[in-house]
Design an enzyme around this catalytic site. Sequence first.
Site, PDB file in Angstrom:
ATOM      1  N   ASN A   1     -10.005  -0.923  -2.771  1.00  0.00           N
ATOM      2  CA  ASN A   1      -8.612  -0.655  -2.401  1.00  0.00           C
ATOM      3  C   ASN A   1      -7.719  -1.157  -3.536  1.00  0.00           C
ATOM      4  O   ASN A   1      -7.668  -2.356  -3.805  1.00  0.00           O
ATOM      5  CB  ASN A   1      -8.312  -1.382  -1.086  1.00  0.00           C
ATOM      6  CG  ASN A   1      -6.900  -1.192  -0.585  1.00  0.00           C
ATOM      7  OD1 ASN A   1      -5.993  -0.899  -1.358  1.00  0.00           O
ATOM      8  ND2 ASN A   1      -6.694  -1.393   0.692  1.00  0.00           N
TER       9      ASN A   1
ATOM     10  N   CYS B   1       0.819  -1.232   0.000  1.00  0.00           N
ATOM     11  CA  CYS B   1       0.000   0.000   0.000  1.00  0.00           C
ATOM     12  C   CYS B   1       0.844   1.269   0.000  1.00  0.00           C
ATOM     13  O   CYS B   1       0.406   2.310  -0.476  1.00  0.00           O
ATOM     14  CB  CYS B   1      -0.935   0.008   1.199  1.00  0.00           C
ATOM     15  SG  CYS B   1      -1.945  -1.467   1.274  1.00  0.00           S
TER      16      CYS B   1
ATOM     17  N   HIS C   1      -4.012   6.882   1.148  1.00  0.00           N
ATOM     18  CA  HIS C   1      -4.154   5.583   0.477  1.00  0.00           C
ATOM     19  C   HIS C   1      -5.564   5.080   0.769  1.00  0.00           C
ATOM     20  O   HIS C   1      -6.023   5.125   1.917  1.00  0.00           O
ATOM     21  CB  HIS C   1      -3.098   4.602   1.013  1.00  0.00           C
ATOM     22  CG  HIS C   1      -3.479   3.174   0.774  1.00  0.00           C
ATOM     23  ND1 HIS C   1      -3.778   2.693  -0.487  1.00  0.00           N
ATOM     24  CD2 HIS C   1      -3.658   2.128   1.632  1.00  0.00           C
ATOM     25  CE1 HIS C   1      -4.092   1.417  -0.386  1.00  0.00           C
ATOM     26  NE2 HIS C   1      -4.037   1.044   0.886  1.00  0.00           N
TER      27      HIS C   1
HETATM   28  N1  ACO Z   1     -19.219 -10.087   4.565  1.00  0.00           N
HETATM   29  C1  ACO Z   1     -19.920 -10.484   5.612  1.00  0.00           C
HETATM   30  N2  ACO Z   1     -19.364 -10.806   6.789  1.00  0.00           N
HETATM   31  C2  ACO Z   1     -18.030 -10.715   6.884  1.00  0.00           C
HETATM   32  C3  ACO Z   1     -17.228 -10.301   5.820  1.00  0.00           C
HETATM   33  C4  ACO Z   1     -17.872  -9.983   4.609  1.00  0.00           C
HETATM   34  N3  ACO Z   1     -17.208  -9.571   3.525  1.00  0.00           N
HETATM   35  N4  ACO Z   1     -15.950 -10.315   6.210  1.00  0.00           N
HETATM   36  C5  ACO Z   1     -15.922 -10.709   7.484  1.00  0.00           C
HETATM   37  N5  ACO Z   1     -17.189 -10.958   7.896  1.00  0.00           N
HETATM   38  C6  ACO Z   1     -17.644 -11.422   9.193  1.00  0.00           C
HETATM   39  C7  ACO Z   1     -16.579 -12.176   9.944  1.00  0.00           C
HETATM   40  O1  ACO Z   1     -16.555 -13.526   9.524  1.00  0.00           O
HETATM   41  C8  ACO Z   1     -17.030 -12.001  11.359  1.00  0.00           C
HETATM   42  O2  ACO Z   1     -18.073 -12.916  11.591  1.00  0.00           O
HETATM   43  P1  ACO Z   1     -18.198 -13.642  13.021  1.00  0.00           P
HETATM   44  O3  ACO Z   1     -18.423 -12.525  14.002  1.00  0.00           O
HETATM   45  O4  ACO Z   1     -19.370 -14.523  12.828  1.00  0.00           O
HETATM   46  O5  ACO Z   1     -16.896 -14.331  13.233  1.00  0.00           O
HETATM   47  C9  ACO Z   1     -17.634 -10.610  11.372  1.00  0.00           C
HETATM   48  O6  ACO Z   1     -17.927 -10.291  10.009  1.00  0.00           O
HETATM   49  C10 ACO Z   1     -16.698  -9.576  11.922  1.00  0.00           C
HETATM   50  O7  ACO Z   1     -15.405  -9.764  11.347  1.00  0.00           O
HETATM   51  P2  ACO Z   1     -14.223  -8.793  11.567  1.00  0.00           P
HETATM   52  O8  ACO Z   1     -13.053  -9.201  10.736  1.00  0.00           O
HETATM   53  O9  ACO Z   1     -14.039  -8.629  13.042  1.00  0.00           O
HETATM   54  O10 ACO Z   1     -14.880  -7.488  10.958  1.00  0.00           O
HETATM   55  P3  ACO Z   1     -14.469  -6.020  11.180  1.00  0.00           P
HETATM   56  O11 ACO Z   1     -15.569  -5.288  11.785  1.00  0.00           O
HETATM   57  O12 ACO Z   1     -13.122  -5.896  11.782  1.00  0.00           O
HETATM   58  O13 ACO Z   1     -14.367  -5.538   9.665  1.00  0.00           O
HETATM   59  C11 ACO Z   1     -12.662  -5.076   8.078  1.00  0.00           C
HETATM   60  C12 ACO Z   1     -13.456  -6.144   8.774  1.00  0.00           C
HETATM   61  C13 ACO Z   1     -13.592  -4.276   7.185  1.00  0.00           C
HETATM   62  C14 ACO Z   1     -11.613  -5.742   7.215  1.00  0.00           C
HETATM   63  C15 ACO Z   1     -12.028  -4.168   9.145  1.00  0.00           C
HETATM   64  O14 ACO Z   1     -11.359  -4.908  10.109  1.00  0.00           O
HETATM   65  C16 ACO Z   1     -11.107  -3.182   8.557  1.00  0.00           C
HETATM   66  O15 ACO Z   1     -11.530  -2.256   7.929  1.00  0.00           O
HETATM   67  N6  ACO Z   1      -9.823  -3.347   8.811  1.00  0.00           N
HETATM   68  C17 ACO Z   1      -8.829  -2.484   8.202  1.00  0.00           C
HETATM   69  C18 ACO Z   1      -8.100  -3.267   7.260  1.00  0.00           C
HETATM   70  C19 ACO Z   1      -8.155  -2.718   5.902  1.00  0.00           C
HETATM   71  O16 ACO Z   1      -8.767  -1.742   5.580  1.00  0.00           O
HETATM   72  N7  ACO Z   1      -7.426  -3.385   5.069  1.00  0.00           N
HETATM   73  C20 ACO Z   1      -7.314  -2.952   3.753  1.00  0.00           C
HETATM   74  C21 ACO Z   1      -6.059  -3.451   3.229  1.00  0.00           C
HETATM   75  S1  ACO Z   1      -4.750  -2.943   4.183  1.00  0.00           S
HETATM   76  C22 ACO Z   1      -4.380  -1.466   3.762  1.00  0.00           C
HETATM   77  O17 ACO Z   1      -4.615  -1.078   2.654  1.00  0.00           O
HETATM   78  C23 ACO Z   1      -3.847  -0.646   4.833  1.00  0.00           C
END
Ligand code: ACO
Length: 358
Positions: A315, A116, A285
């Site tokens: 992204n 990234c 980013h």
């Molecule tokens: N659709 C539906 N449900 C989902 C999905 C999806 N696409 N993905 C995960 N879930 C579920 C999980 O399985 C979990 O279910 P459970 O509670 O039954 O186990 C639940 O949703 C919560 O999962 P988390 O991973 O805890 O979800 P969170 O609220 O953290 O959101 C996310 C996930 C959006 C990835 C968040 O953590 C985030 O934004 N993190 C930042 C990372 C990021 O933006 N990365 C981008 C690339 S890195 C970069 O560019 C810096």
Amino acid sequence: MLRSKIGGIGYYVPEQIATNDDLTKLMDTSDEWIQERTGIKERRYGKKHDETTATMGTAAARIAIERAGITPNEIDFIIFATLSPDYYFPGSGVLLQRELGITKTEIGALDIRNQCSGFIYGLSIADQFVRTGMYKNVLLVGSEMHSMGLDYSTPGRNVTVIFGDGAGAVVVQPTENEEEGILTTKLHSDGTYAEKLAFISPGSHGGYHAKKLGLGTEEDFGFDKEIEFGEIFTTQKMMDERQLYPQMEGQFVFKLAVTKFPEVINEALDDVGLKTSDIDMLIPHQANLRISQFVQRRLGLEDHQVHNNIMKYGNTTAASIPIALCEAIDEGKVKKGDLVCLAAFGSGFTWGSALLRW
Ligand code: ACO
């Protein structure tokens, strides 16, 4: 003193749109979940067999080169940032050189793998080359074709819904005008949490890091301990257990990102004696809309001071900053003399920022 500036900029996104609803046909997810957690409505996917990371980069580069008022043969050096190269090796930089039809001499091509923050790292490298007078026209490209390497089944949904394809490019050139150009760049890394956001196999690791970190055995990572020589780069077990995909601990990444973004932006501002209120346009980013909004609030910036387009493109990793910057310029949101701040955080972890006077 010689400075460098962005003399031309362009971007390319593939035509094919994949909406959140399209993804619900492949995995257990929903438009509501994706929009609420990430802000993404749709993303672009390249045309398989016809488009690649290098060809998309070439399309963006052609625009940047034309806007810089030069021809491909005037490029002195290529920097290509990607985590999704056409080949494991050689890098996409030489493929771009070939696609662009650069026939002049044998210019250098450098591929960088900083995910990234690849574009910021590339900009810093280009800036140093131009400032020292070594090169006059450095072509910097960030391009990603994520769609070819994602897990479209439900176990991969947390990663797959976030990423899209696209490319952005700039030509970095010298300027003696003190009213414009790159003011400073800041680069950082911390490998402590390398596996928190990673595409681990195939690779030469053989389970070594996992074992050392107590993350699991060689077998857990798809290796057969009995094999002494060779045959461990890609194994059948890795394929059977769907390990050949990126993995991410989303919440961990989120927490670190919202700390490091403001930190590295303030570091750049301090370096040149400016304040957050001096920023005319922040191009973060495009990791996740929630991360960008958090950073905006932390820095006390208004909506018109930040440009986000993750809603349309997802992204796009190394491509996200040049795509967003080019879009902001084309929409008239960045004007001559504006203070533009670029910032990124991502896998590695690596992060960085750049301040430029447009
Ligand atoms: N659709 C539906 N449900 C989902 C999905 C999806 N696409 N993905 C995960 N879930 C579920 C999980 O399985 C979990 O279910 P459970 O509670 O039954 O186990 C639940 O949703 C919560 O999962 P988390 O991973 O805890 O979800 P969170 O609220 O953290 O959101 C996310 C996930 C959006 C990835 C968040 O953590 C985030 O934004 N993190 C930042 C990372 C990021 O933006 N990365 C981008 C690339 S890195 C970069 O560019 C810096």
